[in-house]
Motif scaffolding. Structure first.
Motif: not given
Length: 529
Positions: A426-429, A285-289, A371-376
């Motif tokens: 960060w905002s989301v990973f 299962p996958s997610m945006a946290r 600003r949304v800092v998205a870590m990829i």
């Protein structure tokens, strides 16, 4: 140039870091070369939930119980386990002759300290500690739990194979602050960690622990049964480039590639010297946290609005391609293989996607262009694909997205930072779990709502916490399932993360590597033919 030809042309040069003098037949059979999913950035399996560290943990450490193929707990380090006083006392007795890698005997007091350290970080462990009045060593081999109330899931907790594994370690290490990662790798597992040979970002080495004492009975399944080792040495070669990894497996420079990329599966399947199989039947299962400590995702209405932007099919197609046998796009907050899965609240994900409506909903919720800092992760193809599509989803919804692409090890370390995005936070990973981690509310860390003590993102969701407590007290499976329907409905209100779909991750290995166990990458039982 076709991809197959490209791989063949580049293999010779690309494999230079992996190349080593060829060993004789017997020596070669005692060496296993493995490509892990990512670099082993963190060594402590209590400190992080990263699977690469969990897998490392099962090499170095052992657990009191294991789980079998039916997800039932079985004795592992223990000789016996039983209850008294209507289930309010548990007595666990260690097997004789267990040793740590430094030669010291494994004692009950080591296990007591280890359980307490693990329970301070793990959701299931925390529930067990909360139910306990006292955990003590009655003698060198006996661990005694005195409980406030019966806790029949104690063996399940102490035998969990999901992150974070309940690793038993020496008392001197287990007394380390659970929020400080240990680096001294002294366990009692079947392999010793070779600190002197570790090359960060490149190589991890393990050596057979000759004093390891496997169980004398049982069936090897998942983490249960005898842990019989067939290799003197195991090398983990970190190979971020998938073409190089495929070439290494095809040429026989490595024996096993944990997570081949989906675009190379057909190439690998066409090679008679390679076997491609799935070892985790629960899927991923996958997610945006979200980080809920800081704007904009401290606002639940903003998180709710984004549910209307999620396309699980788009995410999973990016991850695994068009073969729908490799993924599912009907994921709620429990994986389909779990008896706790349901359709409760799923209409929010099944309605037509309308980005203009999402933009209006975000504006109404109070989004002001923060600003949304998205870590990829760049070196983890599945998570990279997931993150790229996820970041695009946020942009299409009208958010001000700052993509910060880095290796997975850096993401694992940075996600622990509670600083604001402006100060390096960060905002989301984007990540995935084995379905085993999300089977029930017991160990489901991403569904906790206990604020500062919660998993990265730190959501405060008191209704989810109350429902989880009700689940533990449920008298039977039917009652548990009903409560999980309520949990899922509440999760669509609190939105601790966005469900992004589920994929089934194959593994690939040389055909002469046999007897791999199911569940996760395990390094006992497996052998070279």
């Amino acid at each position: 140039m076709k991809r197959r030809a490209f791989l063949q042309a580049t293999t010779a040069a690309a494999l230079m870091p992996l190349a080593a003098p060829r060993l004789g037949g017997a020596a070669e059979a005692r060496l296993l070369k493995f490509i892990p999913q990512a670099d082993l950035a963190i060594l402590d399996p209590i400190w992080t939930t990263a699977y690469v560290t969990r897998n490392h943990g099962f090499l170095v450490f052992d657990t009191l119980f294991g789980i079998d193929a039916q997800f039932r707990p079985q004795l592992q380090m223990l000789e016996s386990a039983g209850t008294e006083a209507d289930g309010k006392i548990w007595r666990l007795r260690l097997r004789e002759g267990l040793k740590f890698h430094d030669g010291e005997p494994v004692l009950a007091r080591d296990c007591v300290a280890s359980i307490k350290r693990w329970g301070a970080r793990d959701a299931f462990g925390s529930a067990l500690l909360t139910a306990s009045d006292d955990i003590a060593a009655a003698d060198d081999r006996t661990i005694v739990f005195r409980l406030k109330r019966p806790f029949p899931l104690l063996p399940d907790a102490l035998g969990k194979a999901a992150s974070s594994m309940p690793a038993m370690m020496p008392e001197r290490l287990a007394k380390t602050d659970p929020f400080t990662a240990i680096t001294d790798m002294v366990g009692s597992g079947p392999y010793r960690f070779k600190t002197s040979e570790r090359v960060p970002g490149s190589l991890v080495v393990y050596e057979r622990f000759n004093d390891y004492k496997p169980r004398e009975s049982g069936t090897p399944e998942w983490t249960a049964g005898p842990k019989i080792t067939h290799f003197d040495r195991i090398e983990w070669h970190v190979v971020p480039d998938s073409a190089t990894a495929a070439g290494a497996l095809q040429s026989g420079e490595v024996d096993w590639w944990e997570q081949p990329t989906f675009d190379l599966l057909s190439l690998l399947k066409s090679d008679d010297t390679i076997v491609v199989e799935q070892i985790d039947p629960t899927g991923f299962p996958s997610m945006a946290r979200f980080n809920q400590l800081w704007p904009p995702f401290d606002n639940p209405a903003i998180r709710q609005a984004l549910l209307g932007a999620v396309s699980e099919a788009d995410e999973m197609t990016a991850v695994a391609g068009n073969d729908t046998t490799l993924w599912r796009a009907d994921l709620g907050y429990f994986p389909p293989a779990s008896p706790m899965a349901s359709d409760a609240g799923m209409e929010v994900l099944r309605a037509p996607r309308d980005y203009e409506k999402v933009k209006r909903d975000l504006a109404a919720a109070g989004y002001k262009g923060e600003r949304v800092v998205a870590m990829i992760a760049t070196d983890f193809p599945v998570l990279n694909a997931m993150g790229v599509v996820g970041a695009d989803m946020l942009k299409r919804a009208g958010m001000n997205v700052d993509v910060q692409a880095t290796d997975w090890g850096t993401v694992v370390q940075r996600r622990a930072k509670k600083d604001s995005p402006e100060k390096g936070g960060w905002s989301v990973f984007f990540t995935s779990f084995s379905g085993l981690d999300q089977f029930t509310p017991a160990g489901y860390i991403a569904l906790r709502g206990n604020g500062e003590k919660a998993w990265f993102g730190w959501p405060m969701a008191p209704k989810l916490e109350a429902l989880r407590e009700q689940w533990f007290a449920a008298p039977d499976l039917a009652a548990q399932k009903k409560i999980c329907e309520d949990i899922q409905r509440q999760a669509f209100i609190d939105v601790p993360f966005l469900p992004l779909g589920l994929y089934y991750q194959p593994t690939a290995h040389r055909r002469d590597l046999t007897d791999l166990l199911k569940g996760l990458p395990l390094f006992w039982n497996v052998k070279k033919a």
